[in-house]
Enzyme design. Structure first.
Site, PDB file in Angstrom:
ATOM      1  N   CYS A 431       0.857  -1.194   0.000  1.00 53.19           N
ATOM      2  CA  CYS A 431       0.000   0.000   0.000  1.00 53.19           C
ATOM      3  C   CYS A 431       0.885   1.233   0.000  1.00 53.19           C
ATOM      4  O   CYS A 431       0.884   2.005  -0.941  1.00 53.19           O
ATOM      5  CB  CYS A 431      -0.893   0.003   1.232  1.00 53.19           C
ATOM      6  SG  CYS A 431      -2.053  -1.354   1.274  1.00 53.19           S
ATOM      7  N   GLU A 433       4.247   1.014   1.977  1.00 49.56           N
ATOM      8  CA  GLU A 433       5.329   0.645   2.869  1.00 49.56           C
ATOM      9  C   GLU A 433       6.714   0.924   2.282  1.00 49.56           C
ATOM     10  O   GLU A 433       7.042   0.498   1.186  1.00 49.56           O
ATOM     11  CB  GLU A 433       5.225  -0.842   3.233  1.00 49.56           C
ATOM     12  CG  GLU A 433       3.923  -1.230   3.901  1.00 49.56           C
ATOM     13  CD  GLU A 433       2.806  -1.624   2.924  1.00 49.56           C
ATOM     14  OE1 GLU A 433       2.191  -0.716   2.335  1.00 49.56           O
ATOM     15  OE2 GLU A 433       2.560  -2.818   2.746  1.00 49.56           O
TER      16      GLU A 433
END
Lengths: 785, 273
Positions: A431, A433
């Site tokens: 997402c 990271e």
């Protein structure tokens, strides 16, 4: 998009996800003969991997330019019984559930019942994990305080750097042998273990080369039968590519893409790694090939584009492996989170945007498919033209590419101790990271329900849903003399649950290292070969374990409401508040309205509320950051939910911000839905008050209608909005550009769409603030666009 | 402490991320009170210079305000210091985008002391300013503020004096004189022409305005504001009689035709804010 790509795209879009038993059957066949018992775990795992690749069906679809499917057909999705052995009931649920279902063919069902379940039941790592963790962990997990990423998906979350574009697997084998030689002569106490791991890597390297060769053979056969001359030529070229890569370093653009694709398939066949796998900085990796071939006229822009489009389709053919239980709830999607990175800076810190970056953005826009995901890194060194191009894709309203702050990513990685070059070569995956691509194992270990911790605090350690005392007894809230007393109790509960979570993580990390090493993936990540250690056992240069905080907006507004109404303004008694929460505000309408409408809220650039967000964030950070994991690395935090804010909301009763029981929590670091009423700049200011640089990623979403971005000026100003957020160290932002359908829903349920901004004419306003006719007019306009 | 901080006035909104009120990302402060009474007025609630109570449920929930005691009225009295603190919060956005503050209304020059104090404050705090004005104010008023205004967004509605008087309640002579004077002083001024179907968007009126502007050296940009129905909705909401009736937004072709008249005199044309 030409006819070939249209067909491939259509095939991908229309393919229905199904469960293929092939991998599970081959794996079981391998283990059933018992030979593996004489071997070390890594070597037997590598041989199993080899057995699967040697025996699985080779699928080559009509018209394809890049070949290789994980299953026997597009979207035929394997299972991983050694990780999670699905019960027959699981299969029924997967087959019949309304969302994210998978067709379960009879063959799958029968084989599962007759061979897979009898062999693996009780022996999967999932079974072992739930057996190994203690009752405190189980209680907190049941209560919904946290989730566990590794209970049915393998640690993965990793991204490749540029190494495969310089070296073939024969080269990697040389490196492996060199390392074997070193550990044979220079024995340390763990040398035997290291040697076994390295031998496993060598087997895995042979396996992928052989797998590519099987494609070459099939392509030759297909070519021999092909009547169409141009297709026959294509098939012969593809066959020769599959003979060369991944054994050798790629020499052409086409070879580079095919090489990566074999690697991708290898990783996601070996284990069901979270976030699948990811080529990372694709524009940078491919640019040397592109530049050289365009120069030499061996590649045209058109053919490069077509190859990229063909490559894109391959990702979309691989849905995330079927998830069940809490894992399905926290990540309820077919997306497998391969997030391709563009732009940013190179290892010397220079602007890395190239012609190819723009071409890939064209591909993203034109393909408009769920997978692969894409993101743009925006460095202050990248040109506005590039940012604006990305926003023009965002404007089309399908949520890609997402926007990331390169300077924040680099600083986050530096804070964690990475070298400046590794940081600049990094990016974001999954997402949001942050990671040092090709050199880091960074594992998300589970979502953490910050709001649940507050609920437990308000009940003196008791979980009101399961009625179990799972927290510590920090005192009856009625006895707290000040907000500080309450906040201290909250902090203690937070620490208590983080302690439980991390204790569990340590057990789980060890199990993965022991039971399910990943020798194939280990070849790809520095410095596993040099260390003779597995990716899952700390072989990577950097090893980070994350705990992801969820519901920052909700917990902030809840705590702020308590501070404001109970301790500062004294307008509500705490006993009344708790009674109202327990009644889900039934009979407490006035109180609910006061909490909901007459309270400072996070997301409005109001320090009164935002200070609470900062404090919650800092407590979470302090509880997690810097604790050692089992791999020589540390625990860190990031702030993202995937779909867990819905699940976490479903286990939390009514909250002091006026939220009803079981309603979703806020997502990422975004404000509570509808609580932000001062425009996007206020949201960005609030969100920037937490220290993004102390995380490994934060997630902020904003919703706009297409009209706001309709003109060039709208794009420029949105670009300035993004740059401003990034000046304030914001990590990531994404814009939801909504459709007619959403506007219609907003009209029917305005209370749920309070933060929707629309361009009216020469100005913008909240949609719900407009007259019905004007709403209709805008709905009509959207239909025309 | 600076004198301007305590000067008070009445505003009815403070909008952040205003992207159609001048260059860059801006905050727009809406002053209450207006000497004109245009038939098509988009902010009829702003005409009355005083805060006024509203009971309509619709209006009560219309704007989230930080201080709940302010709910239930249109307009509230604030100090310049409060506004400066609010707009200061978005400085990072102005700096990035070349934006700043736009003071709109109502007619900002109707609260002259308040406006002058706010503009002085902005100058002092280093925030760029724009004033969105009808031009209907005494020359002395413009003299007082001109040095602290970076951009005038200057409404020119009707070139014919009689028509102007009919549709706005006031003559346009002062407005046109002030326009000439501001341009002569070297002010940065962008004329804004609201296109009201059949009233201001006629060829005669637009040609007349173009001819007037062609005599002004230094005006090189014009904003044409296409018609929208926001006023119609507001008339209904506030129960104000709608003297124009229901009208249609101009087509793209009509807008381009209107734009040509101004391109011919060497102005770049912006459609919308």
């Amino acid at each position: 998009m030409n006819e070939r790509i249209q067909k491939l795209r259509e095939q991908s879009l229309s393919a229905e996800p199904s469960i293929s038993i092939e991998r599970a059957r081959l794996l079981t066949e391998f283990y059933e003969n018992g030979e593996w018992e004489k071997l070390s775990v890594p070597v037997s795992r590598a041989l199993a991997f080899k057995y699967i690749l040697e025996n699985k069906e080779i699928c080559i679809n009509d018209g394809e330019l890049i070949v290789g499917e994980r299953g026997p057909a597009p979207k035929a999705t394997p299972t991983y019984p050694e990780i999670c052995t699905h019960t027959m009931k699981d299969l029924d649920i997967l087959d019949s559930r309304e969302k994210i279902s998978f067709i379960v063919p009879d063959e799958t069902r029968n084989t599962q019942q007759e061979r897979i379940i009898p062999f693996w039941s009780g022996n999967s790592i999932r079974d072992m994990i739930f057996e190994a963790v203690d009752s405190a962990w189980n209680d907190a997990y049941e209560a919904g305080v946290f989730t566990e990423f590794q209970e049915q998906r393998a640690p993965g979350h990793t991204v490749l750097d540029d190494k495969i574009y310089h070296m073939g697997f024969l080269g990697f084998k040389d490196e492996i042998r060199e390392s074997i030689g070193r550990f044979e002569t220079d024995k340390d106490s763990a040398a035997d273990r290291r040697l076994e791991e390295l031998r496993a890597m060598e087997i895995a390297a042979d396996a992928i080369i052989a797998y590519a060769k099987r494609h070459a053979e099939k392509l030759h056969k297909m070519a021999a039968k092909e009547k169409d001359v141009s297709r026959r030529t294509e098939l012969e070229i593809m066959a020769s590519i599959c003979e060369r890569v991944p054994a050798h370093a790629p020499e052409t653009f086409w070879e580079a893409l095919q090489y990566y694709w074999f690697i991708h398939l290898g990783v996601i066949t070996e284990l069901n790694t979270w976030d699948s796998f990811n080529p990372g900085r694709l524009d940078r990796h491919l640019y040397p090939f592109y530049e050289r071939e365009i120069e030499a006229s061996t590649l045209t822009e058109g053919s490069a584009r077509e190859l990229l489009q063909a490559f894109w389709v391959k990702f979309n053919n691989q849905p995330a492996p079927p998830k069940v239980g809490v894992t399905a709830k926290e990540s309820n999607t077919y997306t497998d989170f391969c997030l391709i990175n563009l732009g940013g800076v190179d290892e010397r810190g220079r602007d890395a945007v190239s012609d190819l970056t723009y071409m890939i953005m064209d591909v993203i826009e034109e393909m408009r498919i769920l997978q692969p995901g894409s993101m743009v890194q925006i460095s202050r060194k990248n040109p506005d033209k590039y940012l604006h191009r990305a926003l023009k894709i965002v404007r089309t309203g399908f949520g890609q590419p997402s926007l990331f702050n390169t300077e924040a990513i680099v600083q986050e990685l530096l804070r964690q101790g990475k070298s400046i070059e590794d940081a600049r070569n990094g990016g974001a995956s999954g997402c949001v990271e942050t990671g040092a691509f090709g050199k880091e194992s960074y594992i998300l270990t589970g979502y953490f329900n910050l709001t649940k911790v507050l609920e437990i605090t308000l009940h003196n350690g008791l979980d009101p849903r399961t009625n179990k005392l799972i927290g510590i007894e920090t005192g009856d809230p009625a006895g707290f003399g000040s907000f500080e007393d309450l906040f201290e109790a909250f902090s203690k509960q937070l620490e208590h649950f983080i302690e439980i979570k991390i204790k569990g993580n340590i057990i789980i990390e060890r199990l993965w290292a022991e039971i399910l090493p990943a020798p194939f993936m280990s070849i790809l990540i520095d410095d596993c070969i040099e260390n003779g250690m597995d990716y899952n056992a700390g072989g990577a240069r950097y090893n980070t374990s994350y705990v992801q905080g969820v519901g920052l907006g909700t917990v902030t507004d809840a705590l702020t409401a308590i501070k404001y109404h109970i301790y500062d303004k004294c307008t509500i008694e705490i006993t009344d508040l708790i009674a109202a929460l327990e009644a889900d505000f039934d009979g407490y309408d006035e109180l609910k309205e006061k909490l909901h409408d007459e309270t400072p809220k996070y997301g409005n650039d109001d320090d009164y509320a935002d200070e609470t967000a900062f404090r919650v964030f800092e407590e979470f950070f302090k509880a997690v950051d810097g604790r050692p994991n089992t791999k020589g690395g540390h625990f860190r935090i990031n702030m993202l939910p995937t779909t867990s804010h819905v699940y976490f909301g479903s286990v939390v009763g009514a909250t002091p911000d006026g939220r009803g029981a079981r309603e979703p929590l806020s997502e990422g670091i975004s404000p509570v839905q509808g609580a932000d009423r001062r425009g996007p700049t206020a949201v960005l200011k609030s969100a920037a008050k937490i220290d993004h640089l102390k995380t490994g990623g934060t997630l902020l979403n904003q919703k706009f209608t297409p009209q706001v971005l309709a003109e060039e000026e709208g794009i420029e100003k949105l670009g300035d909005l993004v740059r401003s957020y990034f000046t304030m160290d914001g990590h990531h932002i994404q814009f939801n550009v909504v459709t007619t359908e959403t506007l219609c829903k907003a009209q029917k349920n305005p209370e749920k769409y309070k933060d929707l901004i629309v361009r009216v004419a020469g100005y913008s306003d909240y949609f719900v603030d407009l007259g019905e006719e004007l709403q209709n007019e805008i709905i009509k306009r959207t239909e025309h666009s | 402490m600076k004198d301007y901080l305590n000067v008070t006035g009445t505003i009815f909104d403070l909008k952040k991320y205003a992207i159609h009120d001048g260059p860059g990302i801006r905050s727009t402060v809406f002053f209450k009170g207006c000497p004109l009474a245009c038939w098509w007025c988009h902010n009829p609630e702003a005409r009355n210079p005083e805060p006024e109570p509203v009971d309509s449920e619709r209006v009560r929930i219309r704007k989230y305000v930080m201080d709940p005691s302010r709910e239930g009225t249109i307009g509230y009295e604030v100090e310049v210091g409060y506004i400066l603190e609010e707009i200061e919060k978005d400085r990072v956005f102005y700096d990035q985008s070349g934006g700043g503050v736009t003071i709109s209304g109502g007619e900002p020059l109707m609260q002259l002391d308040f406006l002058a104090a706010l503009l002085e404050g902005c100058r002092d705090w280093g925030i760029r300013t724009a004033v969105d004005t009808s031009g209907y104010a005494p020359r002395e008023a413009f003299e007082l503020i001109i040095d602290n205004v970076d951009l005038f967004l200057y409404d020119i509605k009707l070139i014919d004096t009689a028509a102007h008087t009919e549709y706005t309640g006031m003559s346009n002579e002062l407005i046109l004189e002030n326009c000439v004077w501001l341009v002569q002083q070297g002010s940065n001024l962008v004329p804004r022409i609201p296109l009201i179907p059949g009233v201001t968007d006629t060829k005669d009126n637009l040609s007349g305005i173009a001819s007037f502007l062609s005599g002004l050296e230094g005006v090189d940009e014009v904003s044409l504001l296409p018609y929208n129905t926001i006023a119609e909705d507001k008339f209904e909401r506030y129960q104000i009689s709608n003297r124009l009736g229901r009208l249609e937004r101009q087509s793209i072709e009509q807008l381009q035709e209107a734009g040509k008249l101004f391109e011919e005199i060497g102005c770049s044309v912006r459609y919308g804010g």
